[in-house]
Design a protein around this motif. Sequence first.
Motif, short mmCIF file in Angstrom:
data_model
loop_
_atom_site.label_atom_id
_atom_site.label_comp_id
_atom_site.label_asym_id
_atom_site.label_seq_id
_atom_site.Cartn_x
_atom_site.Cartn_y
_atom_site.Cartn_z
N HIS A 162 0.86 -1.17 0.00
CA HIS A 162 0.00 0.00 0.00
C HIS A 162 0.91 1.23 0.00
CE1 HIS A 162 -4.29 0.05 0.59
NE2 HIS A 162 -4.18 1.23 1.13
N ASP A 163 1.85 1.26 -0.92
CA ASP A 163 2.94 2.23 -0.72
C ASP A 163 3.11 3.21 -1.85
OD1 ASP A 163 3.92 0.47 -2.58
OD2 ASP A 163 5.96 0.57 -1.83
N CYS A 164 2.05 3.49 -2.60
CA CYS A 164 2.18 4.46 -3.69
C CYS A 164 2.86 5.77 -3.26
CB CYS A 164 0.82 4.76 -4.31
SG CYS A 164 -0.02 3.30 -4.90
N GLU A 166 8.30 5.56 -6.60
CA GLU A 166 8.68 6.55 -7.62
C GLU A 166 7.73 6.54 -8.80
OE1 GLU A 166 10.67 4.57 -6.03
OE2 GLU A 166 12.59 5.50 -5.58
N VAL A 167 7.01 5.44 -8.97
CA VAL A 167 6.16 5.31 -10.14
C VAL A 167 4.77 5.90 -9.89
CG1 VAL A 167 5.23 3.58 -11.73
CG2 VAL A 167 7.50 3.31 -10.82
N GLY A 168 4.46 6.16 -8.62
CA GLY A 168 3.14 6.70 -8.28
C GLY A 168 2.82 7.93 -9.11
N GLY A 169 1.63 7.96 -9.68
CA GLY A 169 1.25 9.09 -10.52
C GLY A 169 1.52 8.84 -11.98
N GLU A 170 2.29 7.80 -12.28
CA GLU A 170 2.49 7.42 -13.68
C GLU A 170 2.54 5.90 -13.75
OE1 GLU A 170 6.44 8.11 -15.26
OE2 GLU A 170 7.02 8.99 -13.34
N CYS A 171 1.70 5.29 -12.91
CA CYS A 171 1.75 3.84 -12.73
C CYS A 171 0.63 3.19 -13.52
CB CYS A 171 1.59 3.54 -11.24
SG CYS A 171 1.42 1.81 -10.87
N HIS A 172 1.01 2.22 -14.33
CA HIS A 172 0.01 1.50 -15.13
C HIS A 172 -0.94 0.74 -14.20
CE1 HIS A 172 -1.52 -0.26 -18.79
NE2 HIS A 172 -1.37 -1.47 -18.31
N LEU A 173 -0.41 0.21 -13.09
CA LEU A 173 -1.26 -0.52 -12.15
C LEU A 173 -2.30 0.42 -11.52
CD1 LEU A 173 -2.10 -2.96 -10.48
CD2 LEU A 173 -0.13 -2.59 -8.99
N GLN A 174 -1.87 1.62 -11.15
CA GLN A 174 -2.84 2.58 -10.62
C GLN A 174 -3.91 2.88 -11.67
OE1 GLN A 174 -0.41 6.00 -9.58
NE2 GLN A 174 -0.42 5.47 -7.40
N ASP A 175 -3.48 3.15 -12.89
CA ASP A 175 -4.44 3.47 -13.95
C ASP A 175 -5.43 2.34 -14.16
OD1 ASP A 175 -3.11 5.82 -14.38
OD2 ASP A 175 -2.14 5.22 -16.25
N ASN A 177 8.52 -6.31 -3.91
CA ASN A 177 7.19 -6.46 -3.30
C ASN A 177 6.07 -5.91 -4.16
OD1 ASN A 177 8.13 -7.73 -0.98
ND2 ASN A 177 8.73 -5.77 -0.10
N ARG A 178 6.42 -5.03 -5.09
CA ARG A 178 5.38 -4.41 -5.90
C ARG A 178 4.99 -5.24 -7.11
NH1 ARG A 178 8.75 0.94 -5.56
NH2 ARG A 178 8.13 1.68 -3.51
N CYS A 179 5.65 -6.39 -7.28
CA CYS A 179 5.43 -7.19 -8.48
C CYS A 179 4.01 -7.77 -8.53
CB CYS A 179 6.44 -8.33 -8.52
SG CYS A 179 6.18 -9.45 -9.87
N PRO A 196 4.81 -2.78 -15.48
CA PRO A 196 3.63 -1.92 -15.28
C PRO A 196 3.55 -1.38 -13.85
CG PRO A 196 2.99 -4.23 -15.31
CD PRO A 196 4.45 -4.19 -15.64
N THR A 197 4.44 -1.81 -12.98
CA THR A 197 4.42 -1.34 -11.59
C THR A 197 5.77 -0.72 -11.24
OG1 THR A 197 5.32 -3.29 -10.51
CG2 THR A 197 3.01 -3.38 -11.12
N GLY A 198 6.00 -0.53 -9.96
CA GLY A 198 7.21 0.15 -9.52
C GLY A 198 8.31 -0.80 -9.07
N VAL A 199 8.35 -2.02 -9.62
CA VAL A 199 9.40 -2.95 -9.22
C VAL A 199 10.77 -2.42 -9.66
CG1 VAL A 199 10.34 -5.27 -9.51
CG2 VAL A 199 7.89 -4.94 -9.23
#
Lengths: 770, 149
Positions: free
Chosen positions: A104-106, A110-119, A152-154, A205-208
């Motif tokens: 739960h670490d968006c 670093e990818v938060g805000g341009e994350c395919h998983l968020q989108d 962990n973000r995988c 697609p995530t912040g791994v």
Amino acid sequence: MRMGIEILVDGTAVTLRPDDNLLAGCVKAGIDVPYFCWHPAMGSVGACRQCAVKLFAGPADTVGKIVMACMTPVTAGMRVGVAEAEAIAAREGVVEFVLANHPHDCPVCEVGGECHLQDMTAMTGHVSRRPRFEKRTHRSQDLGPFVKHEMNRCIGCYRCVRFYQDVCGGTDFGVFGSAKNVFFGRAQDGALESPFAGNLVEVCPTGVFVDKPFSANFRRKWDMRSTPSVCPHCAVGCNISIQERDGVFRRAVNRFNASLNEYFLCDRGRFGVGFLQGPSRLRVSRDRYGKVFARHAAVAHLAKIFASGKAVGVGSARASLESNFALRRLAGAARFYAGLTAHEVGVAQAALAAMRRVSTATLAQVARADAILILGPDPQVVAPRLGLALRQAATRPNDALLAAREIPAWHDAAARTAMAGQKNPVFVVGPAPTALDALARLAVRMTAEDTVAYALEVAHSPAGEVTDALLTAKTPVVVAGGSAALIVAGAKIVAALEARGIKARFVPLLAAANSIGLACMGAESAGSCATAGAQMVALENDFFGAAGLAAAASVTVLDHIETATAQAADFCVAVGSFADTDGMFVNLEGRAQPFYKAIFGENDAPAAWEILRDAGILAGILPPGTWPTRAALLADMTQEFSDLAPCLRALPAPGEPKPPGLPHRFSGRTASRAHVDVREAGPPMRAESPFGTTMEGAAQHGAEPLVWAPGWNSGQAVLRMAEADKDIFLFQDKIPDALMMPEPPWSYDAGSGVEEMSAHSPAIIARGWA
Amino acid sequence: MHLFHKTETQQYPEQKPKLAPRFRGRIVLTRDPDGRERCVSCHLCSAVCPCDCIDLQKSAAPEDWTPEYFRINFSRCIFCGFCEEACPTSAIQLVPDFEMSEFSRQSLVYEKEHLLIAGTGKDSGYNFFKVAGVKGAGAPPKSPKSLLP
Ligand code: SF4
Ligand code: SF4
Ligand code: SF4
Ligand code: SF4
Ligand code: FES
């Protein structure tokens, strides 16, 4: 509109391209279907199950069935339901599973805000978590100075392994474990070996995987100015976007160009641009005793040199067309040399002569070539992204085979299986092993001299395995470099094939970003200039090195990095780098590409041509009022060099609306300089740029410098953007005497793969590549 | 009718007003229950701020997400409280203090050292890293070399 297939999506007729799968077609047509494992450059494997849609058998079918859109070919008249309740529920269920173990670490990602998983999560409408168990965790690895690993973000989409192993041929990264304990990494900690590892940052697609130097200089995507630029670190000239904030370079990201780098860059390019923020920038003009000079004093110094009539200009293959032209004009054509060895000048001139005579291939054409002959050095070392395109061609499923087995090209796993055990007609001939040898049908080692002789033999005699393969191919490509003789021989092979009506194409292997641009101006090697009493003016090159030039009366350097030449020079003038100024390079495909001022600092150095212009006017060499704008200089330049005439097309049309230069959610504007002065300074103004400098402007969807679309914050937004088609190719009118080209001597140099500017990037130094 | 109401005038500044804890006044940066800085430089407060008066920079150290600088230009702030609402760590909070008059606008630019307080503010028990699951807040790490699921 392209020829398309009409289908019904939720009752509305849409036209999709026949070579796209249903998912790709829908996404490009503006229909939101979430996905993870499909990637536009890597095709479908149907692994993530996120792209579920309903497919109806016919108009009477009311039940339908759930299918994976990415695994479904588009057929005329098919009826698809994206907004069907059952499909929506299926997609939300999949995302819930995907997120079961996702931290739960968006906020600290670093990818938060341009994350395919968020989108994608937002797209499915999933909002609240039901599982109450502890999340599985992994130990992350140290993957070297380029890429940070946060395993962990995988979400287990397998894009990274498919990219690293299937696309790049990397062997030191893979997937371990089983079931829900899968780990994507290396067997042990250590730097990723592939020279394309940096793309993992954009492929995942995530912040791994996170750009490590960027993490140390972090800003959210919406907070950075993003400017279209061109990688200056080799002759491929991959398209990049430079992102900055507060005058500080933050990172370089891939900028999609369908006919050039598509979705991938090399690590030298992605991390080499870090030299902009490195410790060895030359930021002030100074003399050899370290005394600092203001701009007007530096101009006066240069004016004195040019007025003396003893000035010798040394141009650069890494400086813009504009700066080289300005120096040539000031020093005089006869006293303008290239800061390259005689060998390098010979290679560039041979490449130019070849480009004027035979068709050159774009990188996209290389990647789709059906036969390839490589002559000379390892393309992956000299021009890495070209090496990747060649690798894509070598591993590409054969069209005829796919057609015979009715496998669509996007069906990645099936196509690769069909290709198993077969090799495309790729031939490597040269003195040293290359990265492509393992994929080649034939890799032959012979001396450089023999390689030349061999290539000429192929050009003149229609027999042998290689010749047969080239003759039976539809779009063969010949790549040659390392020696002027090899380039001429390679061009002759292409000319011979063209003479038989085959659409053969040529690619010269060159090292520096503007090798061809400088060659167009026709300068001899600076090694051959008579130096006694000369006042050398070296533009952005390290030709003389620490030894300086004993016979010269003085050496003045215009540069933006502390090279050995700059440190030994009598006078250094600080000029803007490619990211501080506007300018153009010509790449190894003969493509002229503009780059724009991307960094907006407080005391930015002007472009070298501006300093030279001012000095020329002061010295009385140029009439007052010469080149008030870059457009005026380009007009002058194209008049002198008709080859370069198409460059004028890069200039924005007067009155053209300017898209905004800053993202619409750019924040902190009233605070970022408040510690210096609470009254806000106005935005920087640039009349010449095709982009605005603020958040305001004519938002033309698709033309914005920032890759973004509503609901699409990640780089995948590019699928929703209009394809820019502004590429400028030089040398379109060919001289038809390629087979008669004189054969230069065969001197050979494979090149080291170390490039002057990127060698000053802290990350490249840490990686041991400098 | 207002004419006949009891007067509401208070003898400020001699008589201080009673302000509820939810009053939106001066902004502070708080610490978690263990005394560590709460802010993780996520930029959500600066993004949501309608007057763009928050600017900050993540520290350059790779695993450190605390801000290297954190600046609020109070001469622009409208005390809307959006930043507090957006903050995932409860770091940024508006407190019941409105007495911020200055003689020069420049003095209304607050840096991290002016904003950071010693306590947790309104949200006493919350520690973002205990719930975020990034730094060992889940089950013990799995070995990738084991074939057990
Ligand atoms: S990968 Fe995306 S969803 Fe996951 S923490 Fe990072 S930003 Fe959030
Ligand atoms: S590391 Fe990224 S790309 Fe690889 S499987 Fe996990 S989420 Fe997919
Ligand atoms: S291949 Fe060349 S131009 Fe492309 S990213 Fe690498 S160094 Fe830059
Ligand atoms: S929202 Fe909170 S954690 Fe994020 S930057 Fe602002 S104060 Fe820091
Ligand atoms: S995108 Fe279709 S299954 Fe993954």
